[in-house]
Scaffold this motif. Sequence first.
Motif, PDB file in Angstrom:
ATOM      1  N   TRP A  72      -2.676  19.835  61.425  1.00 28.85           N
ATOM      2  CA  TRP A  72      -2.174  18.759  60.587  1.00 28.85           C
ATOM      3  C   TRP A  72      -3.255  17.700  60.407  1.00 28.85           C
ATOM      4  CZ3 TRP A  72      -2.085  13.814  62.549  1.00 28.85           C
ATOM      5  CH2 TRP A  72      -2.325  13.719  63.929  1.00 28.85           C
ATOM      6  N   CYS A  79       2.843  17.362  56.182  1.00 33.12           N
ATOM      7  CA  CYS A  79       2.849  17.268  57.652  1.00 33.12           C
ATOM      8  C   CYS A  79       3.874  16.240  58.131  1.00 33.12           C
ATOM      9  CB  CYS A  79       1.457  16.903  58.165  1.00 33.12           C
ATOM     10  SG  CYS A  79       0.200  18.143  57.788  1.00 33.12           S
ATOM     11  N   LEU A 146      -2.980  22.633  54.627  1.00 33.88           N
ATOM     12  CA  LEU A 146      -2.188  21.967  55.664  1.00 33.88           C
ATOM     13  C   LEU A 146      -0.774  21.718  55.188  1.00 33.88           C
ATOM     14  CD1 LEU A 146      -4.738  19.342  57.003  1.00 33.88           C
ATOM     15  CD2 LEU A 146      -4.127  21.538  58.018  1.00 33.88           C
ATOM     16  N   PRO A 147       0.172  21.729  56.117  1.00 29.29           N
ATOM     17  CA  PRO A 147      -0.033  22.157  57.490  1.00 29.29           C
ATOM     18  C   PRO A 147      -0.275  23.668  57.559  1.00 29.29           C
ATOM     19  CG  PRO A 147       2.299  21.801  57.114  1.00 29.29           C
ATOM     20  CD  PRO A 147       1.577  21.376  55.859  1.00 29.29           C
TER      21      PRO A 147
END
Length: 192
Positions: A72, A79, A146-147
């Motif tokens: 993250w 996130c 991400l995540p």
Amino acid sequence: MMRRARAGLLYVLLAGSVSASALEPTRAVTPPHTQSIHAGVQAPEAAGVLISGQAPASVSALRGRVLIVEFWASWCGPCVQSMPRLDALRGELRQAGYGERFEVLGVGLDDTLDAARRFIEVHPVTFPVVVDTLGIASRQYGVWRLPATFLIDHDGTIEQIYHGYGEGFGDDLRQRALSLLQTPAESVGAAR
């Protein structure tokens, strides 16, 4: 006149070399930071500076448990949703009696510890969180979005990889983690 002849000869030589090189087969080389990682391989190490939670806080130290590794960053919008979802899953599985056999490890990818700490202050979690400011773990895991979430079984084998966060992420991850937890560690290794 001589200049034109030289220029013509240079053109022929260059065109010939380009044509010849265009016909030669090329070999794609995968840079180290984009190495292929997939389900079924041993999980690389992921560690860093512990900013939240308690040790142990690395993949190697948590071997023997079903492990979720979540990459993250403070600037990652999704996130903000995935971290609390993982914390809730951790609480649920601990309450169900899997506390000694299950863990979540957050691996922050911020350039500074301060940015990562501010994120955790605003979005607190109970699982251990480390920050890998050098990006070593993210390169080993081939993180490109991400995540990035990796479900790892008792013996350190990656079972499932999630890139991003969306509908069904939490339910699918919960179901897969429970399945691994309900399978004795010995039979997981024997099945491979």
